[in-house]
Every structure is written in C-alpha cells, then in structure tokens.
Design a protein around this motif. Structure first.
Motif, PDB file in Angstrom:
ATOM      1  N   UNK A   8       0.844  -1.191   0.000  1.00 20.56           N
ATOM      2  CA  UNK A   8       0.000   0.000   0.000  1.00 20.56           C
ATOM      3  C   UNK A   8       0.884   1.247   0.000  1.00 20.56           C
ATOM      4  N   UNK A   9       0.363   2.352  -0.523  1.00 21.94           N
ATOM      5  CA  UNK A   9       1.164   3.566  -0.671  1.00 21.94           C
ATOM      6  C   UNK A   9       0.834   4.625   0.376  1.00 21.94           C
ATOM      7  N   UNK A  33       8.542  -9.428  -8.646  1.00 26.09           N
ATOM      8  CA  UNK A  33       8.143  -8.228  -9.359  1.00 26.09           C
ATOM      9  C   UNK A  33       7.472  -7.316  -8.335  1.00 26.09           C
ATOM     10  N   UNK A  34       7.908  -6.059  -8.269  1.00 24.06           N
ATOM     11  CA  UNK A  34       7.356  -5.105  -7.312  1.00 24.06           C
ATOM     12  C   UNK A  34       6.331  -4.223  -8.009  1.00 24.06           C
ATOM     13  N   UNK A  35       5.140  -4.151  -7.442  1.00 27.16           N
ATOM     14  CA  UNK A  35       4.078  -3.289  -7.967  1.00 27.16           C
ATOM     15  C   UNK A  35       3.704  -2.297  -6.881  1.00 27.16           C
ATOM     16  N   UNK A  57      -1.695   1.780  -9.451  1.00 28.84           N
ATOM     17  CA  UNK A  57      -2.574   2.892  -9.086  1.00 28.84           C
ATOM     18  C   UNK A  57      -2.416   3.278  -7.628  1.00 28.84           C
ATOM     19  N   UNK A  58      -2.406   4.569  -7.371  1.00 25.89           N
ATOM     20  CA  UNK A  58      -2.295   5.061  -6.007  1.00 25.89           C
ATOM     21  C   UNK A  58      -3.686   5.210  -5.393  1.00 25.89           C
ATOM     22  N   UNK A  87      -9.504  -0.442  -9.869  1.00 26.30           N
ATOM     23  CA  UNK A  87      -8.418  -0.150 -10.802  1.00 26.30           C
ATOM     24  C   UNK A  87      -7.246  -1.099 -10.601  1.00 26.30           C
ATOM     25  N   UNK A  88      -6.871  -1.348  -9.348  1.00 25.44           N
ATOM     26  CA  UNK A  88      -5.726  -2.208  -9.112  1.00 25.44           C
ATOM     27  C   UNK A  88      -6.051  -3.666  -9.426  1.00 25.44           C
TER      28      UNK A  88
END
Length: 425
Positions: A8-9, A33-35, A57-58, A87-88
């Motif tokens: 999470x951001x 893989x980092x998303x 997406x943030x 979206x994510x």
C-alpha cells in the motif's frame, strides 16, 4: 516462480516491511516483481535496483489536519478508495498475463486479489479501529471485524507480522478473539535483521547475519553518538506537520540530533542524497537514509522519536531499542492504540503530538534499570528473553526457511536459481 509483491502507498511503512519478504523470496529462489507507487516505489527501487517494478494505481487518500473532522473526511473519500480497488484489480489481471505471475503477495491492498493465482494478504490489523470516540469504536468493532473477514475471503492466507503469543506488538489488532483459519503469524518484519537470523537471538548475536556487521552498540558514554534520532513518516498533511514540529523542537538543542524526513527522492537543499556522516554538535536533516546507514544511526541513538506506526514498531523491536518515544498520528486510532498497548507492556513511552516534549522522561523503574546494566532488560530488549525462548520451537523461527518450505511457495530444487552471496541492505 514469479511472485508479485505490492505494498500500500500510505506512507513508507508498507513498502519498508516488504523488504524482508522480498529478500526471503529471493533467497528461496523466486523471481520477484514489485508493484507499487509513490515514495514506496522509489524506496524499493533504491533497495532492489535489479528487480522489475511496475507503477500501480495510487489510493490517493489524504488525512485531515483536524482529528475531529477525520471520520467525515475519510468517509467522503470512500468512493475514491473503492474505485482504486477496482483499478488495481484490473491492473493485476493484466500483469498476471503479461509477466507470468504465479503468486501474489499484497501488503494492505485489498484489490490485489484474483482467482487466477494464489494470493496472500499481509496485515497487522485483523481488527480495524474506526476513527471517532471510544464508545463508537466499541459499537462498530464487531461489525467491522466481520466485514474485514468477509472482504479478505478471496485470499488464500493472511500473514500477520507479529508474535503468536500473549507477549506481542499488535495487541487486539492482530489477535482477534475468533477462529480465523487463514491467519498465519510470521513474526515481526524488521529489515535490519538478517532473513536467516532466528527471532530468539538479538541482533548483537547475529554473527552470521549480514546486518550485525558495522553496527555500533548503543553507549550513553560515547560523545560521538546521536542524542535524538527523529523519524518522520505517514501520509500527508500530518507528515509535514510532524516534521515542522520536530524541526522546531530540535533546532536549538545541544548535542547531535538527527531528523530523517522520510521522503525518498525529495532531497533537502544543501543536504547530500546519501549522507556519508553526521556533523557533531548540530542538527542534521536528511530526506531519507539507506537501510544500512539508518540501522547504524538507530543503533547509536540514545533516544528514538517517531510515529507509532506498526512498521516503525517492528523495526525498533527487532533492534531491541530501549529508549523510545512514540508520537501517534492525531486522529489515527490504530497508532493511538499501539502507543498505549506498547506503553502498557513496558516497551516504550508515548505522548500526544499537541504536547510534544522530547525530554519526557522514562518511567522511574526504567531509569533504575538503566543505572544497573545487570538488571532485568527493559524496553524492546525485553522481547528476546520473554517473547521468544531459545528452547521454544517457535524461537528458532526463520523467515527465509519458512517461506522456502511453505506449500504455496515451495519449488522443486531443480527450479531454484539461488542468487550468489548474502543479501545486504
């Protein structure tokens, strides 16, 4: 196998605590893989420059400056939150097909879930505390717990980074009084500890671990040490408000205070991106510190001041810090609860942001213990003889070994492509 890891951001905490997971996955022979997005993505790119990354997406959620308006403010942003989940999820399905993803690990992102591959969710909040007065929290606690369990039903497992016993860091947040078969307690995630170091051993005993090297022990008689290490983190606008308060409080202090702003990729004018040393006798301000350097600063700091975010709690616990002052984010019930819980267990002291006092003393009993170095351990150092015993099978728990043998992540030996050498920060 190829594993997608997506934090999470909201601040840097979720990205930071994914670092031990990423290291352990690579040690076990997986391709990762980092998303991610925002500052968290920048941080992980610095820590793992050779790993594939994807911009995700943030959530774009913001906190209110007023603790009283926070519940209404978050409620107003709920449609944006639900849109971000949709979206994510769409983005995830695209990446699974494009990059051949076989497993997914989501840290706090509810939309990183699909039926196409097994998915794991990392959280310390099985019980989510809503903002608002205590009576409202008590009234909503049960329904929110059931709702959280319902929306997490699509995940194969739920990993809680905490001790499974009564001596723990998350309290009721990570230990609900209901049976939850999908929950696995994976012990606290501290990026400064080696992924091969058992939790029964403090970092000073990490002779074979890569993170024990070059870290000085805390010594209050060392004139070259850091008097106060202040760490800023969390979502805006509270991150900036906290930074300004700390800057003002540290500006005219004697000794050597250090302020880390927690904004990788946004340097302060006149400060080097990667500082080589600190200047004694003045306030040192850095936008961000690489993991190895931050671990050294934490080890030499006499007092640490920071938010009571769970990632900060795990890192201080993993290092066995003894003089910690927590300042929970105003209006954020999770941090307020954690500060009270950890204070009640004798791990740290806390105070509210509006009454910020960096000189607040430790309880008298802890001062007595500090004066007698042979006395019972205090602060987070208490975790090692109490929270985990070397005679207890759980005391030998090692993250890298656990992931390597995990049914979801075990791969045949002939497919393992181990990376050479030992991972360092």
């Amino acid at each position: 196998m190829r594993v997608l890891v997506s934090p999470l951001d909201w601040g840097l905490g979720h990205a930071t605590r994914c670092i031990p997971i990423l290291r352990a996955l690579r040690v076990a022979g997986h391709e990762v893989v980092i998303a991610a997005s925002g500052a968290g993505l920048r941080l992980l790119r610095e820590e793992f420059p050779d790993v594939e990354t994807e911009e995700f997406p943030s959530y774009a959620m913001r906190y209110s400056k007023s603790r009283f308006l926070l519940p209404l403010w978050l409620l107003a942003q709920l449609p944006l939150f639900l849109l971000s989940i949709l979206r994510e999820r769409k983005r995830l399905n695209y990446l699974i097909q494009r990059r051949g993803i076989e497993r997914v690990i989501s840290d706090g992102r509810y939309g990183i879930c699909t039926r196409k591959v097994p998915c794991v969710f990392i959280t310390h909040q099985l019980c989510i505390l809503p903002p608002g007065p205590r009576w409202l929290r008590s009234l909503l606690a049960g329904p929110i717990l059931r709702f959280n369990r319902h929306i997490l039903r699509g995940f194969k497992e739920i990993w809680v980074p905490d001790f499974p016993a009564s001596v723990n860091l998350s309290g009721m947040l990570g230990h609900p009084r209901i049976a939850w078969p999908e929950v696995r307690y994976i012990f606290p995630l501290c990026r400064f500890r080696s992924e091969t170091l058992p939790w029964s051993q403090p970092m000073e005993a990490a002779g074979a671990g890569s993170f024990g090297k070059g870290i000085e022990k805390d010594d209050s008689e060392n004139p070259g040490g850091i008097d106060i290490l202040a760490l800023v983190s969390g979502p805006e606008p509270q991150r900036t408000l906290f930074e300004n308060l700390l800057m003002s409080a540290l500006q005219n202090r004697s000794g050597t205070p250090v302020l880390v702003r927690g904004v990788p990729g946004t340097p302060v004018a006149g400060q080097p991106k990667v500082p080589l040393h600190i200047v004694q006798g003045k306030l040192n301000v850095f936008d961000h510190l690489p993991g190895e350097q931050l671990s050294q600063y934490l080890a030499s700091a006499r007092r640490v001041v920071c938010r009571s975010g769970y990632t900060s709690v795990m890192e201080l616990a993993g290092m066995g810090k003894t003089d910690v002052l927590f300042i929970p984010t105003p209006g954020q019930p999770e941090q307020e609860y954690l500060a009270e819980h950890l204070h009640g267990m004798g791990f740290a002291v806390f105070q509210r942001q509006e009454y910020l006092d960096l000189d607040r003393e430790l309880p008298a009993s802890l001062h007595a213990l500090q004066a007698n170095k042979t006395a019972e351990l205090f602060g987070f150092a208490k975790l090692f003889p109490v929270g985990v015993s070397q005679d207890d099978p759980a005391g030998s728990w090692v993250l890298a070994d656990w992931i390597h043998t995990h049914p979801l992540f075990h791969i045949p030996e002939h497919r393992i492509k181990r990376l050479a050498g030992t991972f360092v920060l």
